[in-house]
Design a protein around this motif. Structure first.
Motif, PDB file in Angstrom:
ATOM      1  N   ILE A 106      11.361   4.604   5.119  1.00  0.00           N
ATOM      2  CA  ILE A 106      10.771   3.447   5.781  1.00  0.00           C
ATOM      3  C   ILE A 106      11.821   2.854   6.704  1.00  0.00           C
ATOM      4  N   ASP A 129      10.613   0.691  12.264  1.00  0.00           N
ATOM      5  CA  ASP A 129       9.324   0.848  12.944  1.00  0.00           C
ATOM      6  C   ASP A 129       8.167   0.408  12.053  1.00  0.00           C
ATOM      7  N   ILE A 130       8.346   0.476  10.762  1.00  0.00           N
ATOM      8  CA  ILE A 130       7.296   0.084   9.821  1.00  0.00           C
ATOM      9  C   ILE A 130       7.579  -1.298   9.239  1.00  0.00           C
ATOM     10  N   ILE A 131       8.820  -1.594   8.955  1.00  0.00           N
ATOM     11  CA  ILE A 131       9.170  -2.845   8.277  1.00  0.00           C
ATOM     12  C   ILE A 131       8.859  -4.065   9.146  1.00  0.00           C
ATOM     13  N   PRO A 179       6.564  -4.661  11.710  1.00  0.00           N
ATOM     14  CA  PRO A 179       5.158  -5.089  11.785  1.00  0.00           C
ATOM     15  C   PRO A 179       4.591  -5.520  10.429  1.00  0.00           C
ATOM     16  N   VAL A 180       4.967  -4.814   9.379  1.00  0.00           N
ATOM     17  CA  VAL A 180       4.456  -5.169   8.056  1.00  0.00           C
ATOM     18  C   VAL A 180       4.978  -6.536   7.637  1.00  0.00           C
ATOM     19  N   SER A 181       6.238  -6.821   7.952  1.00  0.00           N
ATOM     20  CA  SER A 181       6.798  -8.118   7.573  1.00  0.00           C
ATOM     21  C   SER A 181       6.127  -9.255   8.335  1.00  0.00           C
TER      22      SER A 181
END
Length: 133
Positions: free
Chosen positions: A5, A8-10, A12-14
């Motif tokens: 992870i 790039d994922i952290i 937007p998810v955050s």
């Protein structure tokens, strides 16, 4: 076992998790405040005291607002109108005609919900006027 992870994922998810956290904190604090006020009212009734509506409002119980639906509906209609203007602006500046069809579809969601809430607000206002007469 676990996927890698990265940022790039952290990121937007955050952002979405932050919105959920803010809503949760707001709703839970309001619920706790109402529960505390209801507990005070319950204890006062057990003690044999009579409570006036002004006293209950002073404890923090919200007053019923008949304009709440109307305000929320008008706000959602404004959001729908802003999506329409955004689609028109993007379509006219970039020459992309698809945007002119996509943005009204996006605007229909808050627009229809807003129209229903405005209807509820107007019906509630008429009902309040009949009750007052």
């Amino acid at each position: 076992m676990w996927p890698d992870i990265g940022p790039d994922i952290i990121v937007p998810v955050s952002m979405f998790a932050m919105v959920v956290g803010i809503v949760y904190i707001s709703v839970s604090s309001g619920t706790k405040r109402r529960q505390a006020a209801l507990k005070v009212v319950e204890e006062a009734i057990r003690g044999g005291q009579t409570l006036t509506p002004e006293t209950i409002r002073a404890l923090g119980m919200p007053r019923k607002n008949s304009n709440g639906d109307l305000k929320a509906g008008l706000i959602l209609l404004a959001v729908a109108a802003s999506f329409l203007v955004l689609g028109w602006a993007i379509g006219s500046s970039s020459g992309d005609e698809e945007v002119m069809f996509i943005m009204p579809a996006v605007a229909s969601f808050p627009g229809f919900i807003g129209a229903v809430l405005v209807g509820f607000g107007l019906m509630g206002r008429k009902k309040d006027e009949k009750d007052a007469a």
